[in-house]
Design an enzyme around this catalytic site. Structure first.
Site, PDB file in Angstrom:
ATOM      1  N   GLU A  62       0.582  -1.311   0.042  1.00 36.94           N
ATOM      2  CA  GLU A  62       0.026  -0.076  -0.158  1.00 36.94           C
ATOM      3  C   GLU A  62       0.806   1.365   0.098  1.00 36.94           C
ATOM      4  O   GLU A  62       0.517   2.185  -0.522  1.00 36.94           O
ATOM      5  CB  GLU A  62      -0.990  -0.053   1.230  1.00 36.94           C
ATOM      6  CG  GLU A  62      -2.149   0.789   1.220  1.00 36.94           C
ATOM      7  CD  GLU A  62      -2.807   0.421   2.508  1.00 36.94           C
ATOM      8  OE1 GLU A  62      -3.356   1.554   3.257  1.00 36.94           O
ATOM      9  OE2 GLU A  62      -3.314  -0.678   2.578  1.00 36.94           O
ATOM     10  N   ASP A  63       2.074   1.087   0.571  1.00 38.77           N
ATOM     11  CA  ASP A  63       2.850   2.424   0.874  1.00 38.77           C
ATOM     12  C   ASP A  63       4.239   2.512   0.328  1.00 38.77           C
ATOM     13  O   ASP A  63       4.999   3.466   0.683  1.00 38.77           O
ATOM     14  CB  ASP A  63       2.901   2.659   2.500  1.00 38.77           C
ATOM     15  CG  ASP A  63       1.304   2.973   3.020  1.00 38.77           C
ATOM     16  OD1 ASP A  63       0.581   3.410   2.461  1.00 38.77           O
ATOM     17  OD2 ASP A  63       1.131   2.760   4.286  1.00 38.77           O
TER      18      ASP A  63
END
Length: 179
Positions: free
Chosen positions: A58-59
Protein backbone atom coordinates in the site's frame (compact mmCIF):
# COMPACT_ATOMS: atom_id res chain seq x y z
CA UNK A 1 16.85 -16.99 6.99
CA UNK A 2 13.99 -16.89 9.45
CA UNK A 3 10.78 -15.65 7.76
CA UNK A 4 10.12 -13.01 10.44
CA UNK A 5 13.67 -11.66 10.21
CA UNK A 6 13.37 -11.56 6.42
CA UNK A 7 10.07 -9.65 6.73
CA UNK A 8 11.72 -7.18 9.12
CA UNK A 9 14.57 -6.58 6.70
CA UNK A 10 12.34 -6.12 3.65
CA UNK A 11 9.82 -3.91 5.47
CA UNK A 12 12.61 -1.78 6.98
CA UNK A 13 14.25 -1.30 3.62
CA UNK A 14 10.98 -0.42 1.88
CA UNK A 15 9.68 1.92 4.59
CA UNK A 16 13.04 3.70 4.88
CA UNK A 17 12.60 7.47 5.11
CA UNK A 18 8.88 7.22 5.96
CA UNK A 19 7.43 8.59 9.20
CA UNK A 20 4.17 8.20 11.13
CA UNK A 21 1.61 10.92 10.29
CA UNK A 22 3.00 14.36 11.18
CA UNK A 23 5.60 12.97 13.60
CA UNK A 24 9.31 12.26 13.65
CA UNK A 25 8.68 8.60 14.50
CA UNK A 26 10.08 6.26 11.82
CA UNK A 27 7.21 4.44 10.10
CA UNK A 28 8.80 1.02 10.58
CA UNK A 29 7.85 1.15 14.26
CA UNK A 30 4.22 0.57 13.24
CA UNK A 31 4.60 -2.67 11.25
CA UNK A 32 7.07 -3.98 13.84
CA UNK A 33 4.58 -3.27 16.62
CA UNK A 34 1.84 -5.03 14.63
CA UNK A 35 4.09 -8.08 14.20
CA UNK A 36 4.95 -8.08 17.92
CA UNK A 37 1.24 -7.97 18.88
CA UNK A 38 0.57 -10.96 16.65
CA UNK A 39 3.59 -12.82 18.05
CA UNK A 40 2.51 -12.14 21.66
CA UNK A 41 -0.98 -13.39 20.80
CA UNK A 42 0.46 -16.71 19.63
CA UNK A 43 -0.02 -16.41 15.88
CA UNK A 44 2.19 -18.33 13.43
CA UNK A 45 5.40 -16.92 11.96
CA UNK A 46 3.60 -16.51 8.61
CA UNK A 47 0.94 -14.29 10.20
CA UNK A 48 3.58 -12.33 12.13
CA UNK A 49 5.55 -11.79 8.89
CA UNK A 50 2.37 -10.65 7.13
CA UNK A 51 1.74 -8.21 9.97
CA UNK A 52 5.20 -6.75 9.49
CA UNK A 53 4.67 -6.51 5.72
CA UNK A 54 1.03 -5.37 5.83
CA UNK A 55 1.65 -1.81 4.60
CA UNK A 56 4.42 -2.45 2.10
CA UNK A 57 2.21 -2.92 -0.97
CA UNK A 58 0.00 0.00 0.00
CA UNK A 59 2.75 2.48 0.95
CA UNK A 60 5.98 1.47 -0.82
CA UNK A 61 7.08 0.41 -4.32
CA UNK A 62 7.09 -3.28 -3.25
CA UNK A 63 4.51 -5.29 -5.21
CA UNK A 64 2.32 -8.20 -4.24
CA UNK A 65 4.11 -10.35 -6.82
CA UNK A 66 7.44 -9.57 -5.13
CA UNK A 67 6.01 -10.55 -1.75
CA UNK A 68 4.65 -13.77 -3.26
CA UNK A 69 8.06 -14.53 -4.77
CA UNK A 70 9.95 -13.77 -1.52
CA UNK A 71 7.46 -15.25 0.99
CA UNK A 72 5.02 -17.49 -0.86
CA UNK A 73 1.30 -17.31 -1.65
CA UNK A 74 -0.02 -17.51 1.95
CA UNK A 75 1.81 -14.39 3.17
CA UNK A 76 1.04 -12.56 -0.08
CA UNK A 77 -2.65 -13.39 0.40
CA UNK A 78 -2.56 -12.06 3.98
CA UNK A 79 -0.81 -8.85 2.90
CA UNK A 80 -3.31 -8.37 0.07
CA UNK A 81 -6.24 -8.91 2.45
CA UNK A 82 -4.77 -6.34 4.85
CA UNK A 83 -4.27 -3.66 2.18
CA UNK A 84 -6.66 -1.16 0.68
CA UNK A 85 -7.14 -2.25 -2.95
CA UNK A 86 -7.48 1.11 -4.69
CA UNK A 87 -5.82 4.23 -3.31
CA UNK A 88 -7.47 6.33 -6.05
CA UNK A 89 -10.88 5.96 -4.36
CA UNK A 90 -12.12 8.52 -1.84
CA UNK A 91 -11.34 8.00 1.86
CA UNK A 92 -14.95 6.99 2.59
CA UNK A 93 -15.15 4.55 -0.35
CA UNK A 94 -11.88 2.87 0.70
CA UNK A 95 -13.05 2.56 4.30
CA UNK A 96 -16.48 1.23 3.32
CA UNK A 97 -14.77 -1.40 1.17
CA UNK A 98 -12.57 -2.46 4.10
CA UNK A 99 -15.53 -2.63 6.49
CA UNK A 100 -17.49 -4.87 4.09
CA UNK A 101 -14.48 -7.03 3.16
CA UNK A 102 -13.64 -7.81 6.80
CA UNK A 103 -17.07 -9.31 7.44
CA UNK A 104 -16.12 -12.34 5.35
CA UNK A 105 -12.30 -12.22 5.48
CA UNK A 106 -10.32 -15.18 6.76
CA UNK A 107 -9.51 -15.40 10.46
CA UNK A 108 -5.83 -14.79 9.67
CA UNK A 109 -6.52 -11.61 7.67
CA UNK A 110 -8.82 -10.38 10.43
CA UNK A 111 -6.04 -10.95 12.99
CA UNK A 112 -3.52 -8.90 10.96
CA UNK A 113 -6.01 -6.08 10.36
CA UNK A 114 -7.07 -6.09 14.01
CA UNK A 115 -3.45 -5.78 15.21
CA UNK A 116 -2.92 -2.96 12.69
CA UNK A 117 -5.98 -1.05 13.90
CA UNK A 118 -5.14 -1.71 17.56
CA UNK A 119 -1.69 -0.19 17.16
CA UNK A 120 -3.18 2.76 15.24
CA UNK A 121 -5.74 3.44 17.98
CA UNK A 122 -3.10 3.23 20.70
CA UNK A 123 -0.90 5.65 18.75
CA UNK A 124 -3.81 8.06 18.36
CA UNK A 125 -4.54 7.82 22.08
CA UNK A 126 -0.91 8.59 23.00
CA UNK A 127 -0.89 11.55 20.63
CA UNK A 128 -4.27 12.74 21.94
CA UNK A 129 -2.87 12.77 25.48
CA UNK A 130 -0.05 15.05 24.26
CA UNK A 131 -1.81 17.43 21.84
CA UNK A 132 -5.54 16.98 22.47
CA UNK A 133 -8.02 17.54 19.64
CA UNK A 134 -5.21 18.76 17.37
CA UNK A 135 -4.48 15.06 16.75
CA UNK A 136 -7.52 14.84 14.45
CA UNK A 137 -6.05 17.39 12.05
CA UNK A 138 -3.37 14.83 11.12
CA UNK A 139 -5.91 12.71 9.28
CA UNK A 140 -7.83 13.04 6.02
CA UNK A 141 -10.99 12.55 8.06
CA UNK A 142 -11.81 14.13 11.43
CA UNK A 143 -12.82 12.67 14.76
CA UNK A 144 -16.42 11.79 13.88
CA UNK A 145 -15.38 10.03 10.67
CA UNK A 146 -12.61 8.17 12.52
CA UNK A 147 -15.13 7.13 15.17
CA UNK A 148 -17.47 5.85 12.44
CA UNK A 149 -14.62 3.93 10.79
CA UNK A 150 -13.12 2.30 13.88
CA UNK A 151 -16.51 1.45 15.37
CA UNK A 152 -17.53 -0.27 12.14
CA UNK A 153 -14.17 -2.04 11.85
CA UNK A 154 -14.71 -3.53 15.32
CA UNK A 155 -18.19 -4.71 14.31
CA UNK A 156 -16.97 -6.20 11.01
CA UNK A 157 -14.06 -8.00 12.66
CA UNK A 158 -16.47 -9.56 15.14
CA UNK A 159 -19.05 -10.82 12.62
CA UNK A 160 -17.55 -14.32 12.44
CA UNK A 161 -16.16 -14.64 15.97
CA UNK A 162 -14.40 -12.78 18.74
CA UNK A 163 -10.72 -13.13 19.63
CA UNK A 164 -8.34 -11.58 22.16
CA UNK A 165 -6.96 -8.82 19.92
CA UNK A 166 -10.49 -7.82 18.95
CA UNK A 167 -11.53 -7.60 22.60
CA UNK A 168 -8.56 -5.25 23.19
CA UNK A 169 -9.40 -3.20 20.10
CA UNK A 170 -13.04 -2.84 21.17
CA UNK A 171 -11.95 -1.57 24.61
CA UNK A 172 -9.51 0.94 23.13
CA UNK A 173 -12.00 2.25 20.56
CA UNK A 174 -14.62 2.67 23.30
CA UNK A 175 -12.08 4.46 25.49
CA UNK A 176 -10.92 6.83 22.73
CA UNK A 177 -14.34 7.69 21.38
CA UNK A 178 -16.22 7.53 24.68
CA UNK A 179 -18.86 4.84 24.63
Amino acid sequence: MDIVEKALQIASKNHEGQYRKNTDIPYITHPVAVGMMLLKSGYSEEIVAAGILHDTVEDTPLTLDEIKWEFGPKIAELVEGSSEPDKSLSWKDRKEHTIEFLKTASEDVRAVVCADKLHNIRSIMRDYEQVGDEVWSRFNAGKEQQKWYYTNIVESLGVQSSFDLLIELRKEVDKLFGR
